[in-house]
Design an enzyme around this catalytic site. Structure first.
Site, PDB file in Angstrom:
ATOM      1  N   ARG A 379       0.752  -8.506   8.393  1.00  0.00           N
ATOM      2  CA  ARG A 379      -0.835  -8.640   8.621  1.00  0.00           C
ATOM      3  C   ARG A 379      -0.979  -8.893  10.008  1.00  0.00           C
ATOM      4  O   ARG A 379      -2.304  -8.421  10.456  1.00  0.00           O
ATOM      5  CB  ARG A 379      -1.349  -9.913   7.792  1.00  0.00           C
ATOM      6  CG  ARG A 379      -2.899 -10.021   7.795  1.00  0.00           C
ATOM      7  CD  ARG A 379      -3.273 -10.858   6.735  1.00  0.00           C
ATOM      8  NE  ARG A 379      -2.519 -12.458   6.896  1.00  0.00           N
ATOM      9  CZ  ARG A 379      -2.559 -13.313   6.022  1.00  0.00           C
ATOM     10  NH1 ARG A 379      -3.387 -12.943   4.844  1.00  0.00           N
ATOM     11  NH2 ARG A 379      -2.022 -14.243   6.194  1.00  0.00           N
ATOM     12  N   LEU A 383      -3.453  -4.051  10.027  1.00  0.00           N
ATOM     13  CA  LEU A 383      -4.861  -4.128   9.753  1.00  0.00           C
ATOM     14  C   LEU A 383      -5.556  -4.211  11.049  1.00  0.00           C
ATOM     15  O   LEU A 383      -6.695  -3.515  11.635  1.00  0.00           O
ATOM     16  CB  LEU A 383      -5.217  -4.892   8.923  1.00  0.00           C
ATOM     17  CG  LEU A 383      -5.251  -4.530   7.395  1.00  0.00           C
ATOM     18  CD1 LEU A 383      -5.750  -5.627   6.414  1.00  0.00           C
ATOM     19  CD2 LEU A 383      -5.962  -3.493   7.058  1.00  0.00           C
ATOM     20  N   VAL A 501      -8.686  -5.967   1.789  1.00  0.00           N
ATOM     21  CA  VAL A 501      -7.129  -6.022   1.361  1.00  0.00           C
ATOM     22  C   VAL A 501      -6.416  -6.976   2.326  1.00  0.00           C
ATOM     23  O   VAL A 501      -7.095  -7.659   3.428  1.00  0.00           O
ATOM     24  CB  VAL A 501      -6.522  -4.582   1.694  1.00  0.00           C
ATOM     25  CG1 VAL A 501      -7.108  -3.438   0.761  1.00  0.00           C
ATOM     26  CG2 VAL A 501      -6.570  -4.245   3.029  1.00  0.00           C
ATOM     27  N   GLU A 502      -5.243  -7.561   1.692  1.00  0.00           N
ATOM     28  CA  GLU A 502      -4.380  -8.435   2.402  1.00  0.00           C
ATOM     29  C   GLU A 502      -4.906  -9.640   2.811  1.00  0.00           C
ATOM     30  O   GLU A 502      -5.098  -9.990   3.781  1.00  0.00           O
ATOM     31  CB  GLU A 502      -3.723  -7.795   3.886  1.00  0.00           C
ATOM     32  CG  GLU A 502      -2.528  -6.661   3.504  1.00  0.00           C
ATOM     33  CD  GLU A 502      -2.006  -6.094   4.757  1.00  0.00           C
ATOM     34  OE1 GLU A 502      -2.045  -7.086   5.764  1.00  0.00           O
ATOM     35  OE2 GLU A 502      -1.385  -5.265   4.899  1.00  0.00           O
ATOM     36  N   GLY A 503      -5.780 -10.381   1.721  1.00  0.00           N
ATOM     37  CA  GLY A 503      -6.394 -11.395   1.797  1.00  0.00           C
ATOM     38  C   GLY A 503      -7.845 -11.175   1.964  1.00  0.00           C
ATOM     39  O   GLY A 503      -8.308 -10.676   3.341  1.00  0.00           O
TER      40      GLY A 503
END
Length: 828
Positions: A379, A383, A501-503
């Site tokens: 992360r 992103l 996405v990803e949290g």
């Protein structure tokens, strides 16, 4: 009156001791010396002298005598803390222990040491990494026709897939011993930024195999047999990976996944072996439609005790070949018109041997820890790099277009309303790219930056969303009309993907940044909580005493520093930097102490309830985030050699950050549920009010002007952006045409003046220019330049149009058919 003087002197000693964060013993000596001075000079009466000496002596004795302090103070506090401390679930405990603490720990402590920040090594590319960026990455970007990918093919072309495999794009994180590229995190980020500047689909396709997925998990936890089998195949693209975590009922709450793997005996390759019978239902899985190996998270259960006496083993991870019986790859999702491969995967009664567990049987039940540790690394890169690359591209083509596009014979970039939006694009891009670089560099230093990765994920994606929205406003109809000549449409449509996405960003801001930061980054909170788990009562008391009084000392110091720095506007702080940047280092110093004070007061007052005060937690997280962003900006400026031409963007980004953290703290106090405590906080943090302001209009105009023409500052800002002038890349065409169009501007002004003066007539293009040449107003070279740039401008401001038949998916870029074919829709 003399008693008042004594009290003022003691208060001054206390403030000075707290401000400079001296030890308890030094404060004791300084206070004792002050009292003695007043007594021996006869400045106080004997009764006051006895009373003050008795109270101070008793307090100093208890505080400095560890045995007395532990019995009289620490033991009762420990008993109360044991009852009131928030109970952490096993998953929360794992999340807290998974990461490491870097610069963010200095910010939370209230007195950051800027030498540590400046000693952090500047991220650099190796010769091999730079060669890859300038070679294969540049070639790849030239192969990408984003309109064709997103509208006609709904996928990358076969030749692009083959090129990605041949050049090992899927193996950037895999060591060379397994056939990978073994790139640094900084190089990994640079590659993703350049690719994302021209295609979201290509970015996603490359990012996933190099982020949270089988390769990363195998590198950290896989058995040697698993590494030797899978990593070379993943590096070469012989295996395409995906990872299944999210399901219909478990999204952000990933620990509640209902998917199961039951330990049992079963048949595998003709033999009865011990294994797992898996049932799962996952969705939103990137690369699933084309994946050949599936990473899977599931709840592992052993109801028959085949592995031991523990029935619920916990979250575990396994690798499943695509062709395994019972595995179903569903149809594709279509995320916001960005057709990267994404879809559901399901499995019913899928039996696999225990050897398919990542790390083997020894890692059974360790899946959540594995995921959290890997996610904090991935992360921090994927992103943020996507957002950084997107922002760089937006700054490049929006600035160029705003210079080229004219209304009322004036570049629209000269209008103040447009300048306001351009300033945000420039300032946010400067801040966002600095933040992305800072977090990638942390990974290269061996950190697992759980809190900075959450900060970077949330803020870079939010800044990118704001930039592309401003770009759409500036482009107007050019941004709205889709087609090969569109610049921001797909980015605008796709910006919510990165937010989600990803949290999800709401959860990241409300729960993760401060929720983890308050415990993980605070110098003593985690130590206090750890002391509770010590079984030996004497050792528990000893450990808790050390942490408690360290905590008290830091809290008192932060209170003193907040008050003093608030009263002096930070001017007493000794900070590094140049004349231009010193004020921002002072702001970090001041608000670091303010954050520490507000956090301690919030935790002390609200206790475990703070966990559920999500909006308060979010605002405190905003302060920590802006402190980290401000640090990233200043570090970038130092690493770049303090370029004077960057100062407008530096000032805009820093002033934006300081204003935001000031307003976030004000929001904490305005909404704090215990009002007297809120008033006390305000008096200590804002003793003479709030003075930080948003960037001024004049500064915004300077930032906007930097984006309107080629210059050193703009070149640095849009570095890592694909700029080639290719027929299938409209942004590159605009960038290539910009210098000549700027060079032609004074000639165009001369022609307009001649028309107004009646020297030449506003006739057709060729006649108009013929007359100007004949009158010696321009020469032949001028005429050639004007003809070229007018042609370029017409192409740049043009938008696409289609027949109804062409708008059918799959028909663009082909001659309009005489008869509509249904199979085209079916194929698309």
């Amino acid at each position: 009156m003399t008693t008042l003087y004594l009290l003022c002197a003691l208060l001054a000693v206390g403030l000075a001791s707290g401000y400079f964060r001296v030890s308890l013993m030094r404060w004791t000596i300084a206070t004792a010396a002050t009292i003695a001075l007043f007594i021996f000079t006869g400045s106080v009466g004997w009764l006051t002298a006895i009373l003050v000496t008795a109270v101070f002596g008793a307090s100093a004795f208890v505080l400095n005598s560890q045995a007395q302090r532990r019995q009289l103070i620490t033991r009762p506090v420990l008993d109360m803390y044991t009852k009131l401390a928030p109970k952490l679930s096993e998953t929360e405990q794992i999340a807290l222990e998974a990461g490491t603490v870097g610069w963010e720990g200095e910010l939370f402590a209230g007195k950051p040491d800027f030498k540590i920040l400046h000693r952090l090594p500047e991220p650099e590319l190796s010769a091999r990494e730079r060669s890859f960026l300038n070679g294969p990455v540049e070639t790849l970007c030239g192969m990408l026709d984003d309109w064709k990918i997103s509208h006609e093919l709904a996928d990358l072309p076969p030749e692009v897939w083959e090129y990605l495999k041949t050049e090992r794009f899927f193996g950037m994180i895999i060591p060379t011993e397994y056939g990978g590229l073994s790139f640094s995190a900084h190089a990994h980020s640079c590659v993703l930024q350049k690719v994302s500047s021209c295609s979201v689909t290509a970015f996603s396709t490359i990012a996933v195999p190099n982020s949270l997925g089988p390769a990363e998990l195998l590198l950290h936890y896989g058995t040697e047999e698993q590494k030797n089998h899978y990593l070379p195949r993943l590096a070469k693209g012989q295996e395409i990976p995906c990872f299944g975590l999210t399901g219909p009922t478990a999204g952000s709450d990933a620990t509640s996944i209902p998917d199961t793997g039951v330990v049992c005996m079963g048949m595998y390759e003709g033999k009865e072996v011990l294994g797992l019978r898996l049932n799962f239902d996952k969705r939103y899985i990137t690369l699933a439609p084309v994946a050949t190996v599936i990473g899977l998270a599931f709840q592992m259960q052993d109801p028959d005790g085949l592995l031991g006496d523990k029935a619920d083993i916990g979250i575990s991870l396994a690798l499943i070949p695509r062709d395994t019986e019972g595995v179903e790859i569903g149809r594709r999702h279509f995320p916001m018109n960005n057709p990267f491969q994404n879809g559901p995967i399901r499995g019913k009664d899928v039996f696999l041997p225990m050897s398919t567990l990542i790390g083997g049987s020894d890692m059974a039940g360790q899946g959540w820890r594995m995921l959290v540790e890997v996610l904090s690394v991935g992360r921090a890169i994927s992103l943020p790099s996507s957002a950084a690359g997107g922002m760089r591209a937006v700054a490049m083509y929006t600035g160029a277009y705003a210079r080229i596009r004219k209304q009322f014979n004036l570049s629209i970039g000269r209008f103040e309303g447009v300048q306001e939006a351009l300033a945000r694009i420039g300032g946010y891009t400067y801040a966002g790219t600095a933040l992305a670089r800072m977090t990638a560099a942390a990974v290269d230093r061996g950190e697992k930056p759980s809190v900075p990765s959450a900060i970077a994920k949330y803020h870079t994606t939010e800044l990118a969303r704001k930039c592309v929205t401003d770009s759409m406003d500036i482009l107007g109809g050019k941004g709205v009309i889709m087609g090969p000549k569109n610049l921001s449409g797909r980015g605008y449509q796709g910006s919510p993907i990165a937010i989600t996405v990803e949290g999800a960003n709401i959860m990241t801001r409300s729960l993760m940044i401060f929720g983890q930061g308050a415990i993980r980054c605070h110098p003593y909170v985690l130590k206090e909580m750890a002391a509770l788990s010590i079984e030996d009562r004497s050792e528990r008391l000893k450990a808790f005493d050390s942490a408690l009084f360290g905590h008290i000392g830091v809290a008192v110091s932060n209170a003193c520093r907040s008050l003093v720095l608030g009263l002096t506007r930070g001017s007493l702080a000794r900070v590094p930097g140049s004349k231009a940047t010193r004020r921002y280092y002072r702001a970090i110093n001041r608000y670091s102490a303010a954050l520490g004070l507000a956090s301690d007061i919030s935790m002390l007052t609200l206790g475990g309830k703070l966990k559920f005060k999500e909006r308060l937690s979010a605002r405190l997280g905003d302060v920590l985030s802006q402190l980290y962003i401000l640090s990233s900006i200043l570090k970038r400026f130092e690493d770049d050699g303090r370029p004077a031409s960057d100062l407008p963007m530096l000032h805009w980004a820093c002033q934006d950050a300081t204003h935001k953290m000031q307003e976030a703290l004000d929001g904490v106090m305005r909404n704090f549920p215990v009002r007297p405590v809120a008033w006390l906080m305000r008096a200590m943090i804002f003793p003479i009010g709030r003075w930080y302001r948003e960037p001024a209009d004049r500064l915004g105009a300077q930032v906007a002007n930097l984006l309107l023409s080629p210059n050193e500052a703009r070149d640095r800002l849009i570095a890592l952006t694909f700029k080639a002038n290719l027929p299938n890349y409209h942004a590159g065409q605009i960038e290539a045409a910009l210098p000549d169009i700027i060079r032609a501007e004074p000639i165009e002004r001369k022609l307009r003046k001649a028309v107004i003066a009646g020297q030449i007539t506003p006739a057709a293009e060729s006649a108009h220019l013929d007359e100007a040449v004949r009158l010696n107003l321009i020469n032949d070279d001028d005429r050639a330049l004007i003809e070229k740039t007018r042609h370029d401008v017409a192409k740049i401001i043009a938008v696409d149009d289609f027949t109804t038949e062409e708008l059918a998916a799959g028909e663009i870029s082909k001659p309009a058919p005489k008869k509509r074919r249904n199979k085209t829709r079916e194929a698309a």
